[in-house]
Design a protein around this motif. Structure first.
Motif, mmCIF file in Angstrom:
data_model
loop_
_atom_site.group_PDB
_atom_site.id
_atom_site.type_symbol
_atom_site.label_atom_id
_atom_site.label_comp_id
_atom_site.label_asym_id
_atom_site.label_seq_id
_atom_site.Cartn_x
_atom_site.Cartn_y
_atom_site.Cartn_z
ATOM 1 N N LYS A 43 -51.163 -23.362 67.673
ATOM 2 C CA LYS A 43 -50.764 -23.551 69.156
ATOM 3 C C LYS A 43 -51.940 -23.610 70.268
ATOM 4 O O LYS A 43 -52.203 -24.070 70.556
ATOM 5 C CB LYS A 43 -50.033 -23.854 69.778
ATOM 6 C CG LYS A 43 -48.465 -23.215 68.922
ATOM 7 C CD LYS A 43 -47.383 -22.941 69.936
ATOM 8 C CE LYS A 43 -46.271 -23.173 68.632
ATOM 9 N NZ LYS A 43 -44.340 -22.939 69.230
ATOM 10 N N ALA A 44 -52.792 -22.464 69.913
ATOM 11 C CA ALA A 44 -54.074 -22.512 70.336
ATOM 12 C C ALA A 44 -55.162 -22.838 70.336
ATOM 13 O O ALA A 44 -56.068 -23.509 70.944
ATOM 14 C CB ALA A 44 -54.635 -20.416 70.172
ATOM 15 N N GLN A 45 -54.887 -23.257 68.693
ATOM 16 C CA GLN A 45 -56.472 -24.555 68.762
ATOM 17 C C GLN A 45 -56.258 -25.415 68.543
ATOM 18 O O GLN A 45 -56.768 -26.871 69.293
ATOM 19 C CB GLN A 45 -56.598 -24.401 66.625
ATOM 20 C CG GLN A 45 -56.945 -22.839 66.629
ATOM 21 C CD GLN A 45 -57.706 -23.370 65.192
ATOM 22 O OE1 GLN A 45 -56.488 -23.449 64.347
ATOM 23 N NE2 GLN A 45 -58.446 -23.242 64.535
ATOM 24 N N ALA A 46 -54.678 -26.146 68.906
ATOM 25 C CA ALA A 46 -54.934 -27.353 69.262
ATOM 26 C C ALA A 46 -55.405 -27.151 70.856
ATOM 27 O O ALA A 46 -54.791 -28.952 71.729
ATOM 28 C CB ALA A 46 -52.879 -27.628 69.535
ATOM 29 N N LEU A 47 -55.155 -26.635 71.514
ATOM 30 C CA LEU A 47 -55.802 -26.369 73.030
ATOM 31 C C LEU A 47 -57.491 -27.121 73.136
ATOM 32 O O LEU A 47 -57.683 -28.091 74.329
ATOM 33 C CB LEU A 47 -55.164 -26.060 73.828
ATOM 34 C CG LEU A 47 -53.798 -24.819 74.053
ATOM 35 C CD1 LEU A 47 -53.808 -23.756 74.763
ATOM 36 C CD2 LEU A 47 -53.683 -26.140 75.490
ATOM 37 N N THR A 67 -59.587 -30.039 78.657
ATOM 38 C CA THR A 67 -58.310 -29.645 78.277
ATOM 39 C C THR A 67 -58.471 -28.398 77.947
ATOM 40 O O THR A 67 -56.830 -28.032 79.360
ATOM 41 C CB THR A 67 -57.881 -30.009 76.548
ATOM 42 O OG1 THR A 67 -58.109 -31.504 76.939
ATOM 43 C CG2 THR A 67 -56.169 -30.142 77.008
ATOM 44 N N PHE A 68 -58.643 -27.544 77.087
ATOM 45 C CA PHE A 68 -58.205 -25.833 77.473
ATOM 46 C C PHE A 68 -58.365 -25.389 78.754
ATOM 47 O O PHE A 68 -58.459 -24.717 79.076
ATOM 48 C CB PHE A 68 -59.939 -25.191 76.310
ATOM 49 C CG PHE A 68 -59.108 -23.712 75.649
ATOM 50 C CD1 PHE A 68 -57.738 -22.812 76.002
ATOM 51 C CD2 PHE A 68 -60.338 -22.999 76.267
ATOM 52 C CE1 PHE A 68 -57.448 -21.955 75.746
ATOM 53 C CE2 PHE A 68 -60.384 -21.508 76.054
ATOM 54 C CZ PHE A 68 -59.130 -20.958 75.640
ATOM 55 N N ALA A 69 -60.152 -25.450 79.525
ATOM 56 C CA ALA A 69 -60.274 -25.193 80.636
ATOM 57 C C ALA A 69 -59.305 -26.119 81.295
ATOM 58 O O ALA A 69 -58.476 -24.698 82.706
ATOM 59 C CB ALA A 69 -61.325 -25.834 81.347
ATOM 60 N N TRP A 88 -51.599 -24.042 82.137
ATOM 61 C CA TRP A 88 -50.418 -23.027 81.640
ATOM 62 C C TRP A 88 -49.210 -22.800 82.475
ATOM 63 O O TRP A 88 -47.584 -22.209 82.067
ATOM 64 C CB TRP A 88 -50.840 -21.900 81.444
ATOM 65 C CG TRP A 88 -50.538 -20.709 82.467
ATOM 66 C CD1 TRP A 88 -52.410 -20.422 82.822
ATOM 67 C CD2 TRP A 88 -50.378 -20.138 82.828
ATOM 68 N NE1 TRP A 88 -52.171 -19.849 84.077
ATOM 69 C CE2 TRP A 88 -51.138 -19.467 84.091
ATOM 70 C CE3 TRP A 88 -48.985 -19.865 83.278
ATOM 71 C CZ2 TRP A 88 -50.598 -18.423 85.309
ATOM 72 C CZ3 TRP A 88 -48.634 -18.460 84.073
ATOM 73 C CH2 TRP A 88 -49.244 -18.362 84.906
ATOM 74 N N ARG A 89 -48.922 -23.215 83.826
ATOM 75 C CA ARG A 89 -47.481 -23.003 85.037
ATOM 76 C C ARG A 89 -46.763 -24.401 84.110
ATOM 77 O O ARG A 89 -45.072 -24.185 84.529
ATOM 78 C CB ARG A 89 -48.166 -23.112 86.271
ATOM 79 C CG ARG A 89 -48.648 -22.282 86.418
ATOM 80 C CD ARG A 89 -49.345 -21.965 87.747
ATOM 81 N NE ARG A 89 -49.579 -20.018 88.362
ATOM 82 C CZ ARG A 89 -51.143 -20.417 88.449
ATOM 83 N NH1 ARG A 89 -51.817 -21.392 88.490
ATOM 84 N NH2 ARG A 89 -51.564 -19.230 88.378
ATOM 85 N N ASP A 90 -47.112 -25.357 84.236
ATOM 86 C CA ASP A 90 -46.981 -27.037 83.587
ATOM 87 C C ASP A 90 -45.917 -26.609 82.305
ATOM 88 O O ASP A 90 -45.108 -27.056 82.003
ATOM 89 C CB ASP A 90 -47.324 -27.995 83.819
ATOM 90 C CG ASP A 90 -48.060 -28.139 85.473
ATOM 91 O OD1 ASP A 90 -47.361 -28.000 86.476
ATOM 92 O OD2 ASP A 90 -49.078 -28.676 85.007
ATOM 93 N N VAL A 91 -45.677 -25.668 81.681
ATOM 94 C CA VAL A 91 -45.450 -25.530 80.020
ATOM 95 C C VAL A 91 -43.816 -24.966 80.543
ATOM 96 O O VAL A 91 -43.579 -23.756 81.278
ATOM 97 C CB VAL A 91 -46.424 -24.144 79.464
ATOM 98 C CG1 VAL A 91 -45.132 -24.596 78.450
ATOM 99 C CG2 VAL A 91 -46.854 -25.030 79.245
#
Length: 417
Positions: free
Chosen positions: A351-355, A365-367, A374-377
């Protein structure tokens, strides 16, 4: 006849008035010149000897020591690009991405990862007592902190993040003598929603045990290497694309940055109480540390605590989000399971790599995720909250009770008149 006598009298008078020319001793003059040349030649050698003795304080010497790990990564990166120059574009992108992900400490326990910086007490680092001066402890710690940042947070650096230094507190236990080599061991002590506490331990080894101690430090009880790259970083062969190359910046002080206030901060009265307790807490902690023998028999000289926060521009990124994204994880739930590593990654690693890894993610996307996405998750899908729960969360809370009291106490001293 009279005129001739007058001319002779005038010449005698002039002869008495004009001073006689000095007579030079050529031998003395040559000896004098030879002596002067010898003095100049000796002065030249003395000057170069002084430069050699103080070479660690020459212009840009500090910058070279601090940024040497970055230069080494750059060199690896360019050499790799040369090796894959004639491969297809997709293959080059995959190789570079794999190297960047391989730098991450996949499956590591955040409290067990150790970055090691070596140093020695040179002439320019010593005080008039012949010991490592107090200011040199901080100077050496700059390079060690950057080494820890590159080792523990490579993905955050590639995304354009940087680290701000809030403060550093030192407790000196034993002096480091002149010409003695020493080692700085940096580890993560605790973190809250904003600050991360990094503990630095200055140690040295008895000469007859130094080689054995160095070997023992490299492997802990679980088999993970300490002070060296983990399995993923050690076996990886490729860096990231140029625009995403690690570039951690350390800024001091962090107070000048626009960051939100910490929820639950103490009142002025509580801060005063914390400020009064801080010296006692530091002394008690350092005393306890000094009585605890190092695992390899090393001698503990100093304990330093640094408060750092993670920034993307002006936005503060919680450490609890960055750590799982870098691959840090709690140990497997069963004692018989194989420890997590690059070949056996923890469940949240995909899941971390998918970002940030194609085709699903990218560095922009990661930035964006780190800056607040992350607040929207939804709360039930926040995988990073479960990556470090259990024993990791318990140890974090225990360590935070001690370390955070030091920070609050120091902040409370601002109210002193």
């Amino acid at each position: 006849m009279l005129g001739q006598q007058s001319r002779e009298s005038l010449l005698r008078l002039l002869a008495t008035r004009i001073p006689s020319m000095p007579i030079f001793n050529l031998q003395k003059l040559q000896r004098s010149q030879s002596t002067m040349m010898s003095v100049l030649s000796a002065s030249k050698y003395v000057f170069f000897v002084l430069l050699l003795i103080n070479f660690r304080s020459l212009p840009f010497a500090w910058h070279i020591r601090v940024f040497l790990p970055v230069l080494q990564l750059r060199l690896q990166y360019y050499l790799l690009r040369l090796r894959i120059l004639f491969k297809p574009k997709e293959a080059r992108a995959k190789v570079l991405a794999d190297w960047g992900e391989g730098l991450c400490p996949i499956g590591a326990n955040p409290f067990e990862l150790v970055a090691v910086q070596h140093g020695w007490t040179s002439v320019d680092d010593a005080d008039y007592n012949g010991h490592l001066s107090n200011s040199s402890y901080a100077k050496a710690l700059d390079a060690a902190r950057l080494k820890l940042a590159l080792k523990a947070f490579p993905a955050f650096a590639r995304s354009g993040g940087w680290m701000a230094l809030g403060s550093t507190h030192f407790h000196f236990i034993r002096e480091i003598p002149f010409l003695r080599s020493y080692t700085i061991r940096l580890s993560i002590g605790a973190w809250d929603h904003k600050w991360m506490f990094v503990i630095a331990r200055y140690v040295s080894y008895p000469k007859h045990r130094q080689s054995d101690a160095t070997h023992k430090l490299q492997v802990d009880g679980s088999g993970q290497q300490l002070g060296t790259n983990n399995n993923g970083a050690g076996s990886s062969k490729t860096p990231t694309i140029s625009s995403n190359f690690p570039r951690i910046l350390l800024s001091t002080p962090a107070e000048d940055l626009a960051t939100p206030a910490t929820p639950g901060d103490t009142t002025e009265v509580d801060s005063d109480l914390q400020a009064e307790k801080t010296p006692k807490v530091m002394k008690a902690m350092a005393t306890a540390q000094s009585k605890m023998p190092e695992p390899d028999g090393a001698i503990l000289h100093c304990v330093a605590i640094s408060h750092i926060c993670f920034k993307h521009g002006r936005i503060t990124v919680p450490p609890g989000i960055i750590l799982p994204c870098e691959g840090f994880s709690k140990p497997p739930s069963t004692a018989f399971a194989a420890p997590y590593s690059s070949t056996n990654p923890p469940p949240h690693w995909r899941k971390a790599q998918a970002l940030r890894v194609a085709p699903l993610g990218s560095m922009p996307t990661f930035a964006k995720f780190l800056k607040g996405g992350w607040r929207d998750v939804p709360e039930d899908e926040r995988w990073w909250e479960h990556a470090l729960d259990g024993p990791i969360e318990e140890q974090r809370k225990t360590n935070l009770n001690v370390l955070d009291s030091i920070r609050k106490g120091m902040e409370g001293t601002r109210s002193f008149g």
